[in-house]
Design an enzyme around this catalytic site. Structure first.
Site, PDB file in Angstrom:
ATOM      1  N   VAL A  84      14.489  40.006   5.599  1.00 35.73           N
ATOM      2  CA  VAL A  84      14.567  39.780   4.193  1.00 35.73           C
ATOM      3  C   VAL A  84      15.602  41.085   3.480  1.00 35.73           C
ATOM      4  CG1 VAL A  84      13.227  40.268   2.156  1.00 35.73           C
ATOM      5  CG2 VAL A  84      12.415  39.020   4.124  1.00 35.73           C
ATOM      6  N   GLY A  85      15.726  42.279   4.355  1.00 37.28           N
ATOM      7  CA  GLY A  85      16.641  43.328   3.932  1.00 37.28           C
ATOM      8  C   GLY A  85      17.757  42.676   3.970  1.00 37.28           C
ATOM      9  N   CYS A 102       5.902  51.967   8.921  1.00 39.84           N
ATOM     10  CA  CYS A 102       7.467  51.598   9.513  1.00 39.84           C
ATOM     11  C   CYS A 102       7.825  52.663  10.397  1.00 39.84           C
ATOM     12  CB  CYS A 102       8.149  51.785   8.217  1.00 39.84           C
ATOM     13  SG  CYS A 102       8.170  53.235   7.362  1.00 39.84           S
ATOM     14  N   GLY A 106      10.862  46.698   3.721  1.00 36.88           N
ATOM     15  CA  GLY A 106      10.433  45.851   4.522  1.00 36.88           C
ATOM     16  C   GLY A 106      10.754  45.375   5.712  1.00 36.88           C
ATOM     17  N   GLU A 151      14.905  50.405   3.523  1.00 35.39           N
ATOM     18  CA  GLU A 151      14.030  51.158   4.663  1.00 35.39           C
ATOM     19  C   GLU A 151      13.484  49.840   5.309  1.00 35.39           C
ATOM     20  OE1 GLU A 151      11.290  51.960   6.559  1.00 35.39           O
ATOM     21  OE2 GLU A 151      10.260  52.355   4.978  1.00 35.39           O
TER      22      GLU A 151
END
Length: 502
Positions: free
Chosen positions: A200-201, A252, A196, A218
């Site tokens: 947030v990662g 992505c 994502g 990722e």
């Protein structure tokens, strides 16, 4: 709009405890049981592919061809490879010969981590669930899956089907938003896989750090395209535009922006316009139904292609924007949509300097026929993956690791690299394009029934027959009578030779 039933927060701990108890039973130590689970996962998808295609249409407005090619067919093929390769991957590995230690027969054994939390996004609600899930199952883990609430139709279908195909003691789903995800990440787990946004990662990584939990991230990022004067202009335009067309740019590894050498900028823009018209069958906008929905849209600069919108359908046509300043707000973060800015540069050095001035991207795409140009970009930049004269195709190559570096993430969850349980190391995959368009003509829009038929002929899954039931979990190994017969024959032959000599 589909609705998704969220998991009650007080149930999350019970789900996690069930998975931990399921792992402790030792069922996952059996390679045959892992293969059985993998094939059940494959047939979950294969037997319900029409329902998944419809769910992705509801969630994303996804064309049938894109759902089949980029999600379903590729996942089925990857599971088939995983099942066939698992014995080899799981085999203990020896170490280099050392006179001091060889008598001890040193080996490394590959053991599962335990209970894994997998968090996936909305943009590829099948592929990005299947890839880490098949890796975790193949490696012998129990899995708690948190699929995206922003793809409610597809996530709801996963929720319905998983208990019917997979062992509920080993695979469970938790649905919800921020509250449910936070409750999951706060717990002590064996590993976490998150796909994502970088924002947030970072939150996921910080939560995992409290328990020293290993994490696979990722995160995407701004993946640049370098267009050199030595490239094939028509091919470059076609492949770059396809990279931004697929899934409305919500990929992505989608090309985020283009750095084009000024000497060929006009030729490149003209080629983009011709390609765009071929994709949409004329001069009109990209028709809804042949192009995925988006979540947000943004505009800046001069729109030279596309730009038509229909807010009621969450539809925005593929939009190419030229002469974008390098400090424009459009260049400040990843563009997760069908907007593609073009930045003119004087030469390759300026392009490399601009790439290196930002975060390390997930992918870099170089379009050039000059080997020195390719080598220069590869040697003077950093990225998770790299492709020459292609876009996005490197992700589907069996055997290559797929993952980021720096701000674009770390760790892997594809193929054998995913099987190795999210090992953190730096491996940069590259691909070199060849003349494949005559073979892969069907990947380009407009998507027709002929494209789908041709794709299915190439993308055969190769799965073995669906298991009739789970394998026996007895600890004893099956007897290979053929092997013993060969041994007895060899002993008898040796005895006969010895007798004749005497």
């Amino acid at each position: 709009m589909a609705t998704l039933q969220y998991t009650p927060v007080d149930e999350i701990e019970k789900i996690r405890s069930r998975l931990q108890d399921g792992f402790k039973t030792g069922k996952t130590k059996s390679l045959e049981y892992r293969k059985y689970q993998l094939l059940q996962l494959a047939y979950l998808l294969k037997e319900n592919r029409t329902r998944f295609i419809e769910a992705m249409r509801i969630d994303l407005g996804r064309p049938v061809f894109e759902s089949e090619f980029y999600e379903i067919a590729s996942c089925l093929g990857d599971i088939a490879v995983t099942v066939k390769s698992l014995d080899k991957w799981a085999k203990p590995e020896g170490v280099p010969f050392d006179i001091n230690w060889f008598a001890m027969k040193p080996k490394t054994h590959k053991v599962p981590k335990g209970t894994i939390l997998i968090i996936t996004p909305f943009n590829y609600p099948v592929w990005l669930v299947m890839q880490p899930l098949m890796s975790a199952i193949a490696a012998g883990n129990a899995v708690c899956l948190k699929a995206s609430e922003n793809a409610p139709a597809t996530t709801g279908l996963w929720t319905e089907l998983m208990p019917k195909y997979l062992d509920p003691d080993l695979v469970q789903m938790v649905n919800g938003g921020v509250t449910e995800t936070t409750r999951n990440t706060e717990a002590e787990l064996s590993a976490v896989s998150y796909t994502g946004s970088g924002t947030v990662g970072r939150i996921v990584a910080m939560a995992a750090a409290k328990h020293l939990t290993p994490v696979t991230l990722e995160l995407g990022g701004k993946s640049p395209v370098v267009v050199d004067a030595s490239c094939d202009i028509e091919m470059t335009a076609k492949r770059v535009l396809l990279g931004r067309f697929v899934n409305a740019g919500q990929t992505c590894v989608s090309p985020d922006y283009i750095l084009v050498v000024k000497s060929v900028q006009d030729k490149f823009l003209a080629a983009l316009e011709r390609t765009y018209k071929s994709f949409v069958n004329g001069d009109g906008p990209t028709p809804p139904g042949s192009f995925s929905h988006i979540i947000t849209d943004r505009h800046a600069g001069e729109v030279i292609l596309g730009g038509e919108t229909d807010a009621s359908q969450k539809h925005i046509s593929l939009s190419v924007i030229t002469d974008v300043p390098k400090d424009d707000s459009l260049m400040s973060e990843e563009i997760f949509g069908p907007v593609m800015p073009i930045l003119p540069v004087e030469d390759l050095d300026e392009a490399i300097h601009y790439i290196n001035s930002g975060d390390r991207p997930l992918a870099i795409y170089v379009f050039a026929d000059d080997k020195k140009i390719k080598d220069k970009v590869r040697n003077e930049t950093m990225s998770g993956t790299m492709a020459f004269n292609e876009c996005m195709i490197q992700v589907g190559v069996n055997g290559l690791p797929f993952g980021g570096t720096g701000a674009s993430g770390y760790g892997y969850h594809t193929g054998e690299h995913g099987y190795k349980s999210f090992r953190i190391c730096e491996q940069r995959s590259t691909t070199l394009s060849c003349a494949v368009d005559k073979i892969l003509w069907w990947r380009y829009p407009p998507y027709t029934d002929a494209n789908i038929r041709a794709m299915k002929r190439v993308m055969r899954d190769g799965l073995p027959a669906k298991p009739k039931g789970p394998p026996s979990l007895s600890s004893g190994k099956s007897v290979s009578w053929g092997k013993w017969v060969m041994v007895l024959v060899a002993i008898a032959a040796a005895a006969a030779v010895k007798k004749n000599r005497s």
